[in-house]
Design a protein around this motif. Structure first.
Motif, mmCIF file in Angstrom:
data_model
loop_
_atom_site.group_PDB
_atom_site.id
_atom_site.type_symbol
_atom_site.label_atom_id
_atom_site.label_comp_id
_atom_site.label_asym_id
_atom_site.label_seq_id
_atom_site.Cartn_x
_atom_site.Cartn_y
_atom_site.Cartn_z
ATOM 1 N N LYS A 1 0.861 -1.182 0.000
ATOM 2 C CA LYS A 1 0.000 0.000 0.000
ATOM 3 C C LYS A 1 0.898 1.232 0.000
ATOM 4 O O LYS A 1 1.905 1.266 0.695
ATOM 5 C CB LYS A 1 -0.871 0.039 1.259
ATOM 6 N N ALA A 2 0.510 2.201 -0.798
ATOM 7 C CA ALA A 2 1.223 3.476 -0.822
ATOM 8 C C ALA A 2 0.186 4.571 -0.655
ATOM 9 O O ALA A 2 -0.665 4.754 -1.515
ATOM 10 C CB ALA A 2 1.978 3.640 -2.131
ATOM 11 N N ASP B 1 -0.209 8.679 0.663
ATOM 12 C CA ASP B 1 0.451 9.925 1.072
ATOM 13 C C ASP B 1 1.974 9.804 1.045
ATOM 14 O O ASP B 1 2.671 10.334 1.911
ATOM 15 C CB ASP B 1 -0.021 10.351 2.469
ATOM 16 N N GLY B 2 2.479 9.046 0.065
ATOM 17 C CA GLY B 2 3.921 8.916 -0.091
ATOM 18 C C GLY B 2 4.589 7.994 0.898
ATOM 19 O O GLY B 2 5.813 7.937 0.985
ATOM 20 N N VAL B 3 3.788 7.225 1.653
ATOM 21 C CA VAL B 3 4.332 6.312 2.664
ATOM 22 C C VAL B 3 4.029 4.870 2.251
ATOM 23 O O VAL B 3 2.934 4.553 1.809
ATOM 24 C CB VAL B 3 3.723 6.610 4.057
ATOM 25 N N PHE B 4 5.028 4.013 2.410
ATOM 26 C CA PHE B 4 4.903 2.615 2.032
ATOM 27 C C PHE B 4 4.509 1.755 3.239
ATOM 28 O O PHE B 4 5.094 1.894 4.314
ATOM 29 C CB PHE B 4 6.231 2.097 1.479
ATOM 30 N N GLY C 1 6.037 2.046 6.773
ATOM 31 C CA GLY C 1 6.098 3.382 7.339
ATOM 32 C C GLY C 1 7.165 4.265 6.723
ATOM 33 O O GLY C 1 7.234 5.459 7.018
ATOM 34 N N LEU C 2 7.998 3.693 5.860
ATOM 35 C CA LEU C 2 9.029 4.498 5.201
ATOM 36 C C LEU C 2 8.420 5.336 4.081
ATOM 37 O O LEU C 2 7.479 4.896 3.420
ATOM 38 C CB LEU C 2 10.097 3.597 4.574
ATOM 39 N N PRO C 3 8.986 6.506 3.829
ATOM 40 C CA PRO C 3 8.588 7.235 2.623
ATOM 41 C C PRO C 3 8.939 6.372 1.408
ATOM 42 O O PRO C 3 9.964 5.675 1.410
ATOM 43 C CB PRO C 3 9.460 8.500 2.661
ATOM 44 N N LEU C 4 8.101 6.416 0.381
ATOM 45 C CA LEU C 4 8.318 5.589 -0.809
ATOM 46 C C LEU C 4 9.736 5.724 -1.350
ATOM 47 O O LEU C 4 10.361 4.731 -1.729
ATOM 48 C CB LEU C 4 7.313 5.954 -1.898
ATOM 49 N N ALA C 5 10.246 6.930 -1.382
ATOM 50 C CA ALA C 5 11.576 7.177 -1.950
ATOM 51 C C ALA C 5 12.692 6.544 -1.126
ATOM 52 O O ALA C 5 13.797 6.347 -1.628
ATOM 53 C CB ALA C 5 11.806 8.676 -2.078
ATOM 54 N N GLU C 6 12.432 6.214 0.132
ATOM 55 C CA GLU C 6 13.463 5.638 1.007
ATOM 56 C C GLU C 6 13.520 4.115 0.934
ATOM 57 O O GLU C 6 14.523 3.514 1.309
ATOM 58 C CB GLU C 6 13.225 6.063 2.459
ATOM 59 N N VAL C 7 12.460 3.482 0.470
ATOM 60 C CA VAL C 7 12.386 2.020 0.471
ATOM 61 C C VAL C 7 13.555 1.409 -0.294
ATOM 62 O O VAL C 7 14.209 0.480 0.176
ATOM 63 C CB VAL C 7 11.028 1.535 -0.095
ATOM 64 N N ALA D 1 9.067 1.506 -5.827
ATOM 65 C CA ALA D 1 9.631 2.316 -6.913
ATOM 66 C C ALA D 1 8.550 2.708 -7.916
ATOM 67 O O ALA D 1 8.511 3.835 -8.405
ATOM 68 C CB ALA D 1 10.747 1.557 -7.600
ATOM 69 N N SER D 2 7.641 1.773 -8.231
ATOM 70 C CA SER D 2 6.570 2.086 -9.182
ATOM 71 C C SER D 2 5.594 3.115 -8.610
ATOM 72 O O SER D 2 5.058 3.925 -9.337
ATOM 73 C CB SER D 2 5.737 0.885 -9.566
ATOM 74 N N ALA D 3 5.374 3.043 -7.317
ATOM 75 C CA ALA D 3 4.417 3.960 -6.681
ATOM 76 C C ALA D 3 4.991 5.357 -6.449
ATOM 77 O O ALA D 3 4.252 6.312 -6.309
ATOM 78 C CB ALA D 3 3.928 3.380 -5.359
ATOM 79 N N ALA D 4 6.326 5.427 -6.400
ATOM 80 C CA ALA D 4 6.981 6.709 -6.062
ATOM 81 C C ALA D 4 6.831 7.732 -7.142
ATOM 82 O O ALA D 4 6.749 7.791 -8.200
ATOM 83 C CB ALA D 4 8.451 6.495 -5.757
#
Length: 136
Positions: free
Chosen positions: A59-60, A62-65, A89-95, A133-136
């Motif tokens: 699930k993504a 508000d930019g959170v994974f 709970g990580l931001p998508l870009a941090e995963v 990565a796809s959701a970011a």
């Protein structure tokens, strides 16, 4: 860079000196997880490359994974719980920046999982990274 939930797991593992106790703890973590709704156990959520049946529902929002997961093997359910601690709970870009091998190495998992289980963990991590990565 690890999440607080994962750091809690690391602390618990440091307290549990015997690998058998750690293994039981991973299984208990899996037992404590809510089961994935059967409606989500579909080919799109199934993770290939695992010896057991594994489903991850990412699930993504508000930019959170975050993700939910399940398996028919108790140890794998526990490994999913460990990965939830690492990634949810990580931001998508941090995963994608998480070095899962190094982080899981802090738990000593690399030395104690069979090659099939290790391959399964790698497949789950790859799925998590690709979805984020796809959701970011």
């Amino acid at each position: 860079m690890a999440q607080e939930a994962f750091e809690d797991i690391v602390e618990t593992f440091e307290f549990l000196e015997d690998w058998e106790d750690r293994y039981r703890h991973v299984i208990d973590m899996g037992k404590a997880m809510d089961p994935l709704d059967d409606a989500l156990k579909v080919p799109a959520t199934k993770v290939d490359g695992c010896a057991s049946q594994v489903w991850l529902h990412p699930k993504a929002a508000d930019g959170v994974f975050t993700f939910e997961g399940d398996s028919d093997a108790m140890i794998v359910r526990g490994l999913i719980a460990v990965l939830k601690g690492l990634y949810s709970g990580l931001p998508l870009a941090e995963v994608g920046k998480v070095d899962a091998v190094a982080e899981l190495g802090r738990l000593g998992l690399n030395e104690h999982l069979s090659s099939q289980r290790s391959n399964g963990v790698r497949a789950m991590v790859e799925r998590i990274r690709n979805v984020a990565a796809s959701a970011a």
